[in-house]
Design a protein around this motif. Structure first.
Motif, PDB file in Angstrom:
ATOM      1  N   GLU A  74     -31.986 -67.290  28.566  1.00  0.00           N
ATOM      2  CA  GLU A  74     -30.145 -66.821  27.897  1.00  0.00           C
ATOM      3  C   GLU A  74     -29.964 -65.714  27.700  1.00  0.00           C
ATOM      4  O   GLU A  74     -30.290 -65.166  26.570  1.00  0.00           O
ATOM      5  CB  GLU A  74     -29.406 -67.855  27.530  1.00  0.00           C
ATOM      6  N   GLY A  75     -29.446 -64.548  28.119  1.00  0.00           N
ATOM      7  CA  GLY A  75     -29.605 -63.194  27.855  1.00  0.00           C
ATOM      8  C   GLY A  75     -31.258 -62.816  28.044  1.00  0.00           C
ATOM      9  O   GLY A  75     -32.024 -63.177  28.499  1.00  0.00           O
ATOM     10  N   ASP A  76     -31.366 -62.349  26.931  1.00  0.00           N
ATOM     11  CA  ASP A  76     -32.889 -61.864  26.084  1.00  0.00           C
ATOM     12  C   ASP A  76     -33.355 -63.012  25.814  1.00  0.00           C
ATOM     13  O   ASP A  76     -34.614 -62.894  25.442  1.00  0.00           O
ATOM     14  CB  ASP A  76     -33.002 -60.754  25.838  1.00  0.00           C
ATOM     15  N   THR A  77     -32.809 -64.150  25.492  1.00  0.00           N
ATOM     16  CA  THR A  77     -33.568 -65.106  24.688  1.00  0.00           C
ATOM     17  C   THR A  77     -34.336 -65.941  25.371  1.00  0.00           C
ATOM     18  O   THR A  77     -33.383 -66.944  26.294  1.00  0.00           O
ATOM     19  CB  THR A  77     -32.349 -66.277  23.960  1.00  0.00           C
ATOM     20  N   VAL A  78     -35.723 -66.165  24.969  1.00  0.00           N
ATOM     21  CA  VAL A  78     -36.581 -66.993  26.382  1.00  0.00           C
ATOM     22  C   VAL A  78     -35.933 -69.230  25.583  1.00  0.00           C
ATOM     23  O   VAL A  78     -36.667 -69.116  23.850  1.00  0.00           O
ATOM     24  CB  VAL A  78     -38.127 -67.116  26.046  1.00  0.00           C
ATOM     25  N   LEU A  79     -35.622 -69.429  26.201  1.00  0.00           N
ATOM     26  CA  LEU A  79     -35.285 -71.033  25.768  1.00  0.00           C
ATOM     27  C   LEU A  79     -36.138 -72.107  26.125  1.00  0.00           C
ATOM     28  O   LEU A  79     -35.958 -72.976  24.954  1.00  0.00           O
ATOM     29  CB  LEU A  79     -33.531 -71.552  26.288  1.00  0.00           C
ATOM     30  N   ALA A  80     -36.786 -71.714  26.937  1.00  0.00           N
ATOM     31  CA  ALA A  80     -37.961 -72.295  27.225  1.00  0.00           C
ATOM     32  C   ALA A  80     -38.806 -72.158  28.098  1.00  0.00           C
ATOM     33  O   ALA A  80     -38.855 -71.327  29.208  1.00  0.00           O
ATOM     34  CB  ALA A  80     -37.031 -73.953  28.001  1.00  0.00           C
ATOM     35  N   ARG A  81     -40.652 -72.795  28.081  1.00  0.00           N
ATOM     36  CA  ARG A  81     -41.349 -72.318  28.854  1.00  0.00           C
ATOM     37  C   ARG A  81     -42.039 -73.833  29.726  1.00  0.00           C
ATOM     38  O   ARG A  81     -42.268 -74.466  29.372  1.00  0.00           O
ATOM     39  CB  ARG A  81     -42.376 -71.886  28.148  1.00  0.00           C
ATOM     40  N   SER A  82     -42.332 -73.801  31.097  1.00  0.00           N
ATOM     41  CA  SER A  82     -42.972 -74.443  31.541  1.00  0.00           C
ATOM     42  C   SER A  82     -44.325 -75.028  30.976  1.00  0.00           C
ATOM     43  O   SER A  82     -44.768 -73.512  30.408  1.00  0.00           O
ATOM     44  CB  SER A  82     -42.781 -73.974  33.427  1.00  0.00           C
ATOM     45  N   THR A  83     -45.325 -75.666  31.269  1.00  0.00           N
ATOM     46  CA  THR A  83     -46.718 -75.589  31.595  1.00  0.00           C
ATOM     47  C   THR A  83     -46.761 -75.009  32.437  1.00  0.00           C
ATOM     48  O   THR A  83     -46.194 -74.113  33.118  1.00  0.00           O
ATOM     49  CB  THR A  83     -47.250 -77.098  31.664  1.00  0.00           C
ATOM     50  N   GLU A  84     -47.708 -74.649  32.658  1.00  0.00           N
ATOM     51  CA  GLU A  84     -49.028 -73.135  33.411  1.00  0.00           C
ATOM     52  C   GLU A  84     -49.322 -74.618  34.525  1.00  0.00           C
ATOM     53  O   GLU A  84     -49.723 -75.734  34.520  1.00  0.00           O
ATOM     54  CB  GLU A  84     -50.600 -73.401  32.899  1.00  0.00           C
ATOM     55  N   LEU A  85     -49.166 -73.918  35.550  1.00  0.00           N
ATOM     56  CA  LEU A  85     -49.538 -74.501  36.991  1.00  0.00           C
ATOM     57  C   LEU A  85     -50.367 -74.006  37.432  1.00  0.00           C
ATOM     58  O   LEU A  85     -50.347 -72.209  37.577  1.00  0.00           O
ATOM     59  CB  LEU A  85     -48.303 -74.657  37.843  1.00  0.00           C
ATOM     60  N   ASP A  86     -51.683 -74.365  38.343  1.00  0.00           N
ATOM     61  CA  ASP A  86     -53.239 -73.330  38.614  1.00  0.00           C
ATOM     62  C   ASP A  86     -53.024 -73.717  40.458  1.00  0.00           C
ATOM     63  O   ASP A  86     -52.597 -75.173  40.748  1.00  0.00           O
ATOM     64  CB  ASP A  86     -54.002 -74.583  37.995  1.00  0.00           C
ATOM     65  N   VAL A  87     -53.186 -72.753  40.503  1.00  0.00           N
ATOM     66  CA  VAL A  87     -53.027 -72.545  41.766  1.00  0.00           C
ATOM     67  C   VAL A  87     -53.964 -72.656  42.676  1.00  0.00           C
ATOM     68  O   VAL A  87     -55.010 -71.584  42.041  1.00  0.00           O
ATOM     69  CB  VAL A  87     -51.172 -71.831  42.927  1.00  0.00           C
TER      70      VAL A  87
END
Length: 184
Positions: A74-87
């Protein structure tokens, strides 16, 4: 607390060169935006609507292999990150397995369901995918069956399986047919 983001491939599985998949990020969020990274590299525009963002890979190449992650801002603030997905992008050399489910496609909650992933190759391992989940389940070794003893509402969804040889050079099969399981 902070929103959580789920990330998954639709359809799931190892992709052949030239194949396609979509990386989906879903968040119970309101009015921010998603940014997707592959490694430390920000990906170009995503299809976004509401709490959902999608990045499509078509005509996949080995360059598309890697770890994908979604940030929600939201704006420039990271509120959440997902886990990593390996492709994974690999040649699919083994024949496509067949997925079946007993006793059937519709079951009552708490009933036992058995998924069977049938392959013509000996000494293969197989993964069971549920679309929307990042974690695949490895079928037990002894036989080509994967069984759940309990089924809850959350186990409903679209399943498929994919097999691989367990020798030095891992070879992959195409992804099986899909099965929709409904838990009443």
């Amino acid at each position: 607390g902070a929103p959580t983001i789920s990330i998954f491939q639709r359809p799931p599985g190892v992709i052949p060169p030239g194949g396609s998949t979509t990386i989906c990020c879903i968040c119970q969020c309101s009015n921010g935006r998603f940014v997707m990274y592959k490694g430390s590299h920000q990906l170009p525009t995503l299809e976004q609507s509401g709490g959902r963002a999608e990045f499509s890979i078509s005509n996949a190449t080995y360059e598309d292999r890697g770890r994908y992650i979604c940030h929600y801002l939201e704006g420039d603030t990271v509120l959440a990150r997902s886990t990593e997905l390996d492709v994974f992008v690999e040649e699919l050399r083994l024949p496509r397995p067949d997925l079946s489910v007993l006793p059937g496609h519709e079951v009552a909650a708490g009933a036992e369901v058995m998924f069977r992933c049938t392959t013509t190759r000996p000494s293969t391992g197989c993964f069971l995918y549920l679309e929307g989940q990042i974690r695949a389940q490895l079928f037990p070794r002894e036989q080509g069956d994967h069984s759940f003893s309990l089924v809850q509402k959350g186990d409903s969804g679209r399943y498929s399986c994919q097999c691989f040889t367990v020798n030095a050079s891992r070879e992959w099969s195409a992804v099986s047919n899909t099965l929709d399981l409904v838990v009443r």
